[in-house]
Design an enzyme around this catalytic site. Structure first.
Site, mmCIF file in Angstrom:
data_model
loop_
_atom_site.group_PDB
_atom_site.id
_atom_site.type_symbol
_atom_site.label_atom_id
_atom_site.label_comp_id
_atom_site.label_asym_id
_atom_site.label_seq_id
_atom_site.Cartn_x
_atom_site.Cartn_y
_atom_site.Cartn_z
ATOM 1 N N ARG A 122 0.755 -1.232 -0.071
ATOM 2 C CA ARG A 122 -0.109 0.078 -0.041
ATOM 3 C C ARG A 122 0.799 1.205 -0.153
ATOM 4 O O ARG A 122 0.571 2.376 -0.583
ATOM 5 C CB ARG A 122 -1.076 -0.234 1.207
ATOM 6 C CG ARG A 122 -2.269 -1.081 1.227
ATOM 7 C CD ARG A 122 -3.185 -0.917 1.997
ATOM 8 N NE ARG A 122 -3.997 0.407 1.513
ATOM 9 C CZ ARG A 122 -3.729 1.511 2.438
ATOM 10 N NH1 ARG A 122 -3.065 1.594 3.477
ATOM 11 N NH2 ARG A 122 -4.466 2.553 2.201
ATOM 12 N N TYR A 173 -0.070 3.447 -3.341
ATOM 13 C CA TYR A 173 -1.047 4.593 -3.035
ATOM 14 C C TYR A 173 -0.395 5.288 -2.018
ATOM 15 O O TYR A 173 -1.133 6.508 -1.692
ATOM 16 C CB TYR A 173 -2.344 3.964 -2.073
ATOM 17 C CG TYR A 173 -3.008 2.858 -2.403
ATOM 18 C CD1 TYR A 173 -3.721 2.842 -3.642
ATOM 19 C CD2 TYR A 173 -3.246 1.791 -1.736
ATOM 20 C CE1 TYR A 173 -4.307 1.720 -4.109
ATOM 21 C CE2 TYR A 173 -3.682 0.642 -2.085
ATOM 22 C CZ TYR A 173 -4.413 0.607 -3.398
ATOM 23 O OH TYR A 173 -5.188 -0.601 -3.712
ATOM 24 N N TYR A 188 -6.130 -5.252 3.198
ATOM 25 C CA TYR A 188 -5.385 -5.077 1.840
ATOM 26 C C TYR A 188 -3.844 -5.069 2.043
ATOM 27 O O TYR A 188 -3.273 -4.532 1.352
ATOM 28 C CB TYR A 188 -5.747 -3.519 1.393
ATOM 29 C CG TYR A 188 -7.098 -3.226 0.979
ATOM 30 C CD1 TYR A 188 -7.766 -4.016 0.247
ATOM 31 C CD2 TYR A 188 -7.935 -2.659 1.885
ATOM 32 C CE1 TYR A 188 -9.173 -3.900 -0.286
ATOM 33 C CE2 TYR A 188 -9.225 -2.375 1.818
ATOM 34 C CZ TYR A 188 -9.950 -3.124 0.545
ATOM 35 O OH TYR A 188 -11.482 -3.151 0.539
ATOM 36 N N CYS A 190 14.163 -6.055 -3.941
ATOM 37 C CA CYS A 190 15.217 -5.191 -5.037
ATOM 38 C C CYS A 190 14.484 -4.062 -5.715
ATOM 39 O O CYS A 190 14.292 -4.355 -6.820
ATOM 40 C CB CYS A 190 15.761 -6.229 -5.736
ATOM 41 S SG CYS A 190 16.669 -7.744 -5.309
ATOM 42 N N GLU A 191 14.223 -3.166 -4.909
ATOM 43 C CA GLU A 191 13.309 -1.970 -5.405
ATOM 44 C C GLU A 191 13.416 -0.741 -4.584
ATOM 45 O O GLU A 191 13.125 -1.269 -3.149
ATOM 46 C CB GLU A 191 11.903 -2.595 -5.646
ATOM 47 C CG GLU A 191 10.899 -1.504 -5.992
ATOM 48 C CD GLU A 191 10.631 -1.774 -7.443
ATOM 49 O OE1 GLU A 191 10.700 -0.602 -7.982
ATOM 50 O OE2 GLU A 191 10.256 -2.789 -7.866
HETATM 51 C C1 LIG Z 1 -13.409 -2.569 -2.107
HETATM 52 C C2 LIG Z 1 -15.163 -2.341 -1.967
HETATM 53 C C3 LIG Z 1 -15.428 -2.078 -0.692
HETATM 54 C C4 LIG Z 1 -14.915 -2.142 0.451
HETATM 55 O O1 LIG Z 1 -14.076 -1.133 0.646
HETATM 56 P P1 LIG Z 1 -13.673 -0.645 2.150
HETATM 57 O O2 LIG Z 1 -12.720 0.569 1.690
HETATM 58 O O3 LIG Z 1 -12.621 -1.868 2.247
HETATM 59 O O4 LIG Z 1 -14.543 -0.537 2.938
HETATM 60 C C5 LIG Z 1 -16.991 -2.455 -0.642
HETATM 61 N N1 LIG Z 1 -17.872 -2.674 -1.889
HETATM 62 C C6 LIG Z 1 -17.259 -2.517 -2.849
HETATM 63 C C7 LIG Z 1 -18.049 -2.684 -4.325
HETATM 64 C C8 LIG Z 1 -15.954 -2.718 -3.063
HETATM 65 O O5 LIG Z 1 -15.282 -2.531 -4.401
#
Ligand SMILES: *Cc1c(COP(=O)(O)O)cnc(C)c1O
Length: 463
Positions: free
Chosen positions: A360, A364, A421, A391-392
């Site tokens: 992440r 992000y 995630y 290696c990055e």
């Molecule tokens: C990813 C996703 C969620 C969950 O998102 P969070 O940020 O983990 O709460 C819910 N609904 C859909 C359709 C998604 O794609």
């Protein structure tokens, strides 16, 4: 520049490189309850414990890196969501945040439903005994085989994401002699991230069918004509890591607008509305997430108000939190390997994992916090960047972190709020083995996803 016996690198007082940090925290040993799981604390010796277990013991028994998940916290968060929304609404946990059979059982026991978005997630859910009618199947490109399996299993709803899929699902259901309950996912022209939302042309993405230009209304028209499917509602998911409810306000307004159009054109009042997930959690002390009961109250009020002004019966609401249920419940436990002070910059601290267990930060630019957990320390703070072993050069776990200047190889550090995630997006980059998930509860620890082995890796490589 000041130097201690340990080559601690630059201090906050002199030259500071650019970064997201402010001042070092007053007490590096303090554990902010916003970012750490419920049962996390420090014992008399200053060692971090979770569920009553010393992290040094966890590291010894299960190795590092490891995701350590506080089952008590998971259950209380799941229950808080369930209770907040009550019996007139449904809470679907978004399995993509983190899914395992133990998690499916906890969700089942705590009365939550489950979102899946692939055959693999569906298989996991079914194999752990989640009743099919409590599963929703998502995705912008479900395969025919996946749709068939979902319909055969009897999932509670399939969320349709394209014109092709409307026909595909209807056809498959009809072939199987079934009528599949479906929702249509629409894009409302709102995109929300963290503290902001944008209510303009954000239809330029792959999910959903745009409300704009009447596309969603046309999808509804087609869905209502097909015998294989029963259209039960409209679905909208506007973003992730959201703190500001105004994006939901605009989304609900627009979805209810569509419900009204549907009523006027077809004489049908659809019984359900799904507002998706995306609710934010605290990764650092700067984040202030809302409680589930506040979110439930806000969303229910928005939908009720919009429906009253459109003279519609208020539909059954569902929400789909993933991150907000599992994110705060786990931390990643690492061992410090090397420490490299760079003059006038910062000290690079390498841990025994990295972008393979937490992508992440690289993906992000996500922010995390970190703490020394195998002991406490009174040493002064040093500015570090915590990096992995890949290696990055973008292999960064925590971009800007203050850790005690006496940090040494062999110390254990932990990154909180890695429940969502991280394991679910983990990779084998550099043929690094994916860490286990260890669930801790009431003084007991058990592996719910085991560590990957070299044997696992080589088994896939069939030569
Ligand atoms: C990813 C996703 C969620 C969950 O998102 P969070 O940020 O983990 O709460 C819910 N609904 C859909 C359709 C998604 O794609």
């Amino acid at each position: 520049m000041s130097r201690s016996a340990h080559p601690a690198g630059p201090r906050h007082a002199d030259v500071l490189p650019e970064g997201h940090y402010t001042a070092p925290p007053a007490d590096l040993n303090a554990l902010d309850p916003k970012v750490w799981a419920e049962t996390v604390t420090r014992d008399d010796q200053g060692v971090l414990t979770v569920g009553g277990i010393d992290v040094r013991r966890l590291a010894e028994e299960f190795g590092t890196p490891a995701y350590v998940l506080d089952e008590t916290d998971f259950r209380s968060r799941a229950r808080a969501w369930r209770t907040a929304f009550g019996q007139d609404a449904d809470v679907f946990y978004a399995g993509k945040a983190f899914l395992s059979r133990a998690v499916v059982r906890w969700l089942h026991e705590e009365g939550l439903n489950l979102d899946v978005c692939s055959g693999g997630e569906l298989a996991t859910a079914l194999s752990a005994g989640m009743p099919a009618d409590r599963i929703a199947f998502h995705g912008n490109n479900k395969s025919v085989a996946e749709i068939r399996r979902a319909v055969e299993a009897g999932v509670g709803r399939i969320v349709l994401d394209s014109f092709q899929e409307i026909v595909r699902v209807a056809h498959i259901a009809q072939e199987l002699g079934k009528r599949q309950r479906v929702q249509i996912r629409v894009t409302v022209g709102v995109e929300a991230h963290t503290h902001e939302f944008i209510a303009t042309a954000h239809e330029d993405q792959k999910f959903g069918i745009p409300l704009a230009g009447g596309q969603a209304a046309e999808a509804v028209r087609r869905a209502l004509r097909l015998d294989g499917i029963e259209l039960i509602g409209i679905h909208s998911h506007i973003g992730s890591q959201i703190f500001d409810m105004s994006g939901f306000e605009v989304a609900a307004h627009r979805v209810v607008g569509l419900l009204k159009e549907i009523r006027d054109e077809h004489g049908v009042e659809l019984p359900e509305i799904d507002l998706g997930g995306g609710l934010g959690i605290a990764y650092t002390s700067d984040d202030d997430p809302r409680e589930p009961h506040e979110i439930a109250k806000a969303l229910t009020e928005i939908v009720t108000r919009e429906c009253e002004s459109a003279r519609l019966r208020t539909p059954r609401i569902s929400v789909e939190p993933g991150r907000a249920v599992v994110g705060p419940t786990a931390f990643t436990l690492y061992e410090v390997g090397t420490i490299k002070p760079l003059d006038h910059l910062r000290t690079y601290v390498s841990v025994d994992g990295g972008m393979s267990d937490n992508i992440r930060t690289a993906l992000y630019d996500a922010e995390y916090s970190i703490a020394l957990v195998s002991r406490s320390s009174d040493a002064e703070p040093m500015l570090t960047r915590v990096v992995g072993k890949h290696c990055e050069s973008g292999d960064i776990v925590v971009r800007d972190a203050f850790l005690p200047a006496d940090l040494a190889p062999g110390d254990l550090v932990a990154v909180p709020a890695t429940g969502a995630y991280c394991r679910s997006m983990a990779s084998n980059y550099n043929h690094v083995l994916r860490p286990p998930v260890v669930a801790v509860r009431d003084g007991e620890a058990r592996v719910i996803v085991r560590r990957e082995t070299e044997e696992d890796l080589l088994r896939l490589d069939v030569g």
